[in-house]
Design a protein around this motif. Structure first.
Motif, PDB file in Angstrom:
ATOM      1  N   UNK A 151      22.829   6.602   4.681  1.00 32.07           N
ATOM      2  CA  UNK A 151      24.132   6.335   5.315  1.00 32.07           C
ATOM      3  C   UNK A 151      24.246   7.069   6.658  1.00 32.07           C
ATOM      4  N   UNK A 152      23.758   8.292   6.717  1.00 34.96           N
ATOM      5  CA  UNK A 152      23.840   9.058   7.964  1.00 34.96           C
ATOM      6  C   UNK A 152      22.894   8.512   9.028  1.00 34.96           C
ATOM      7  N   UNK A 153      21.726   8.040   8.611  1.00 36.90           N
ATOM      8  CA  UNK A 153      20.813   7.385   9.550  1.00 36.90           C
ATOM      9  C   UNK A 153      21.490   6.162  10.156  1.00 36.90           C
ATOM     10  N   UNK A 154      22.113   5.358   9.295  1.00 36.47           N
ATOM     11  CA  UNK A 154      22.803   4.161   9.778  1.00 36.47           C
ATOM     12  C   UNK A 154      23.938   4.531  10.730  1.00 36.47           C
ATOM     13  N   UNK A 155      24.685   5.560  10.387  1.00 42.11           N
ATOM     14  CA  UNK A 155      25.829   5.960  11.208  1.00 42.11           C
ATOM     15  C   UNK A 155      25.381   6.368  12.601  1.00 42.11           C
ATOM     16  N   UNK A 156      24.376   7.217  12.676  1.00 37.35           N
ATOM     17  CA  UNK A 156      23.900   7.677  13.984  1.00 37.35           C
ATOM     18  C   UNK A 156      23.387   6.502  14.822  1.00 37.35           C
ATOM     19  N   UNK A 157      22.525   5.679  14.236  1.00 42.66           N
ATOM     20  CA  UNK A 157      21.941   4.568  14.995  1.00 42.66           C
ATOM     21  C   UNK A 157      23.026   3.591  15.435  1.00 42.66           C
ATOM     22  N   UNK A 158      23.974   3.304  14.557  1.00 44.85           N
ATOM     23  CA  UNK A 158      25.028   2.349  14.896  1.00 44.85           C
ATOM     24  C   UNK A 158      25.891   2.834  16.052  1.00 44.85           C
ATOM     25  N   UNK A 159      26.303   4.080  16.001  1.00 44.14           N
ATOM     26  CA  UNK A 159      27.160   4.594  17.081  1.00 44.14           C
ATOM     27  C   UNK A 159      26.421   4.534  18.411  1.00 44.14           C
ATOM     28  N   UNK A 160      25.165   4.957  18.409  1.00 47.30           N
ATOM     29  CA  UNK A 160      24.396   4.932  19.647  1.00 47.30           C
ATOM     30  C   UNK A 160      24.179   3.492  20.131  1.00 47.30           C
ATOM     31  N   UNK A 214       0.807  -1.223   0.000  1.00 47.37           N
ATOM     32  CA  UNK A 214       0.000   0.000   0.000  1.00 47.37           C
ATOM     33  C   UNK A 214       0.841   1.275   0.000  1.00 47.37           C
ATOM     34  N   UNK A 215       2.178   1.126   0.104  1.00 48.08           N
ATOM     35  CA  UNK A 215       3.052   2.305   0.207  1.00 48.08           C
ATOM     36  C   UNK A 215       3.581   2.710  -1.161  1.00 48.08           C
ATOM     37  N   UNK A 216       3.481   3.978  -1.472  1.00 44.94           N
ATOM     38  CA  UNK A 216       4.031   4.518  -2.716  1.00 44.94           C
ATOM     39  C   UNK A 216       5.141   5.497  -2.383  1.00 44.94           C
ATOM     40  N   UNK A 217       6.333   5.246  -2.895  1.00 40.23           N
ATOM     41  CA  UNK A 217       7.462   6.147  -2.658  1.00 40.23           C
ATOM     42  C   UNK A 217       7.210   7.463  -3.387  1.00 40.23           C
ATOM     43  N   UNK A 218       7.334   8.604  -2.704  1.00 34.90           N
ATOM     44  CA  UNK A 218       7.113   9.903  -3.349  1.00 34.90           C
ATOM     45  C   UNK A 218       8.043  10.100  -4.547  1.00 34.90           C
ATOM     46  N   UNK A 219       7.595  10.883  -5.500  1.00 40.06           N
ATOM     47  CA  UNK A 219       8.441  11.201  -6.650  1.00 40.06           C
ATOM     48  C   UNK A 219       9.654  12.004  -6.190  1.00 40.06           C
ATOM     49  N   UNK A 220      10.839  11.542  -6.582  1.00 41.54           N
ATOM     50  CA  UNK A 220      12.082  12.204  -6.216  1.00 41.54           C
ATOM     51  C   UNK A 220      12.834  12.600  -7.474  1.00 41.54           C
ATOM     52  N   UNK A 221      13.428  13.770  -7.441  1.00 39.87           N
ATOM     53  CA  UNK A 221      14.291  14.177  -8.547  1.00 39.87           C
ATOM     54  C   UNK A 221      15.594  13.389  -8.488  1.00 39.87           C
ATOM     55  N   UNK A 222      16.407  13.489  -9.545  1.00 45.96           N
ATOM     56  CA  UNK A 222      17.697  12.792  -9.545  1.00 45.96           C
ATOM     57  C   UNK A 222      18.576  13.272  -8.395  1.00 45.96           C
ATOM     58  N   UNK A 223      18.528  14.573  -8.140  1.00 45.81           N
ATOM     59  CA  UNK A 223      19.318  15.133  -7.036  1.00 45.81           C
ATOM     60  C   UNK A 223      18.831  14.566  -5.706  1.00 45.81           C
ATOM     61  N   UNK A 224      17.526  14.505  -5.513  1.00 43.34           N
ATOM     62  CA  UNK A 224      16.975  13.974  -4.268  1.00 43.34           C
ATOM     63  C   UNK A 224      17.283  12.490  -4.101  1.00 43.34           C
ATOM     64  N   UNK A 225      17.316  11.754  -5.201  1.00 47.13           N
ATOM     65  CA  UNK A 225      17.675  10.327  -5.109  1.00 47.13           C
ATOM     66  C   UNK A 225      19.104  10.161  -4.611  1.00 47.13           C
ATOM     67  N   UNK A 226      20.005  11.011  -5.084  1.00 48.46           N
ATOM     68  CA  UNK A 226      21.389  10.974  -4.594  1.00 48.46           C
ATOM     69  C   UNK A 226      21.450  11.395  -3.138  1.00 48.46           C
ATOM     70  N   UNK A 227      20.657  12.396  -2.776  1.00 48.25           N
ATOM     71  CA  UNK A 227      20.637  12.851  -1.390  1.00 48.25           C
ATOM     72  C   UNK A 227      20.094  11.762  -0.465  1.00 48.25           C
ATOM     73  N   UNK A 228      19.145  10.972  -0.964  1.00 44.02           N
ATOM     74  CA  UNK A 228      18.603   9.890  -0.137  1.00 44.02           C
ATOM     75  C   UNK A 228      19.668   8.842   0.182  1.00 44.02           C
ATOM     76  N   UNK A 257      17.307  19.301   5.176  1.00 48.66           N
ATOM     77  CA  UNK A 257      16.909  20.689   4.905  1.00 48.66           C
ATOM     78  C   UNK A 257      17.187  21.066   3.452  1.00 48.66           C
ATOM     79  N   UNK A 258      18.343  20.655   2.973  1.00 51.55           N
ATOM     80  CA  UNK A 258      18.735  20.986   1.602  1.00 51.55           C
ATOM     81  C   UNK A 258      17.875  20.252   0.574  1.00 51.55           C
ATOM     82  N   UNK A 259      17.480  19.026   0.895  1.00 51.69           N
ATOM     83  CA  UNK A 259      16.770  18.178  -0.076  1.00 51.69           C
ATOM     84  C   UNK A 259      15.334  18.637  -0.325  1.00 51.69           C
ATOM     85  N   UNK A 260      14.700  19.237   0.700  1.00 50.75           N
ATOM     86  CA  UNK A 260      13.283  19.625   0.599  1.00 50.75           C
ATOM     87  C   UNK A 260      12.394  18.426   0.255  1.00 50.75           C
ATOM     88  N   UNK A 261      12.777  17.251   0.697  1.00 54.24           N
ATOM     89  CA  UNK A 261      11.952  16.058   0.483  1.00 54.24           C
ATOM     90  C   UNK A 261      10.634  16.231   1.238  1.00 54.24           C
TER      91      UNK A 261
END
Length: 325
Positions: free
Chosen positions: A85-94, A66-80, A151-155
């Protein structure tokens, strides 16, 4: 709970790639519980919708039909990719930090014992404390960068999050403005942690001075993003922002871990000295905030040709039972 790791049963490799200081033979399954415990804290920062978007991009097999991934630009796909990676880094360290606190000792049938081998020496407590602080600093840096990329991505999921929307109604509506007032190393995670404080401070400290009509007018200007041209209005906004920032920082220094802040305080290892240093910084911030508030009252009084009635108890220090003049 779905975690953003081990999509191809290679969690151990992921851990080693993200945290180079971990032993290559580290067993990933030992970390799963701590990862699951730390993930909700990350979700509190970025919102459930943004975490789910990152999770389903990371592992399409977890995505509900039932989940549809929002439309992302090429730039936003790279930002994702960077966001994941940053989500993984924070969770792993903690998670590692939490895991190690229990793993420093052996938990045996006869109780807890020192965890040491013939070839390794157990570190001193100060060495463990220093390593803990370094890990926390790195985790908050990852979170800072994560917020910056979001903030930069405006996702759309981030723009619709509670944290983002609440910040846009404030006089200090982004990290850059706060950093211009008081350098916080452009720390997005620290800024968003202070958003609730700033909302309360605006209502408690600023509204009684500028009152309803001016409050509404200035808030409308913030929403419209129209640049101010009148020098009196520019100074008024600057004094408001300065007072809010310093009051918020005083409160933040009182309740948040010191690793979140820029390296402005050189704490000594002694607990008494550490507490004294923090108290001195809080006192300095409050004095600065009170002065900006007084300047705001005087400036706005001149602008409106009115006398601002100051609450005689507004400077009351509840801990010392005296009024600061």
């Amino acid at each position: 709970m779905d975690i953003i790791f081990n999509s191809e049963a290679d969690g151990g490799i992921e851990v080693k790639e993200i945290l180079g200081f971990i032993d290559a033979d580290f067993t990933f399954k030992n970390l799963i519980t701590d990862i699951e415990l730390q993930t909700p804290y990350l979700i509190d920062y970025i919102g459930k919708e943004t975490y789910e978007l990152a999770l389903y991009i990371y592992d399409d097999g977890l995505k509900p039909s039932t989940y549809t991934i929002p439309d992302l630009s090429e730039v936003q796909e790279e930002q994702m990719k960077r966001i994941i990676k940053l989500i993984q880094t924070y969770i792993l360290i903690m998670a590692i930090h939490q895991y190690e606190q229990s793993n420093d000792l052996l938990h045996t049938n006869s109780g807890r014992k020192m965890n040491r081998t013939d070839n390794q020496v157990t570190p001193w407590e100060w060495q463990i404390n220093r390593d803990n602080a370094a890990q926390m600093k790195k985790a908050y840096q990852a979170l800072d960068q994560l917020i910056s990329v979001l903030d930069e991505s405006k996702i759309t999921t981030w723009i619709a999050s509670d944290a983002y929307k609440k910040s846009k109604s404030l006089f200090i509506y982004n990290t850059r403005i706060f950093d211009d007032i008081y350098p916080i190393n452009k720390s997005g995670q620290l800024y968003y942690r202070m958003v609730p404080f700033m909302g309360d401070i605006e209502v408690e400290k600023i509204y009684p001075i500028i009152q309803k009509d001016k409050w509404k007018s200035m808030k409308n200007d913030i929403v419209s993003q129209e640049p101010l041209t009148d020098l009196n209005e520019i100074r008024l906004l600057k004094l408001i922002r300065n007072a809010v920032a310093y009051f918020a920082l005083e409160k933040a220094y009182n309740v948040f871990p010191i690793e979140m802040f820029p390296d402005k305080i050189n704490y000594q290892e002694n607990t008494t000295m550490r507490s004294r240093a923090r108290a001195e910084v809080m006192l300095k911030l409050r004095k600065e905030a009170e002065q900006y508030l007084l300047d705001l009252e005087q400036h706005y009084g001149k602008m409106t040709s009115t006398r601002i009635e100051r609450d005689p108890l507004s400077g009351l220090d509840p801990e010392n039972n005296h009024v600061s003049l």
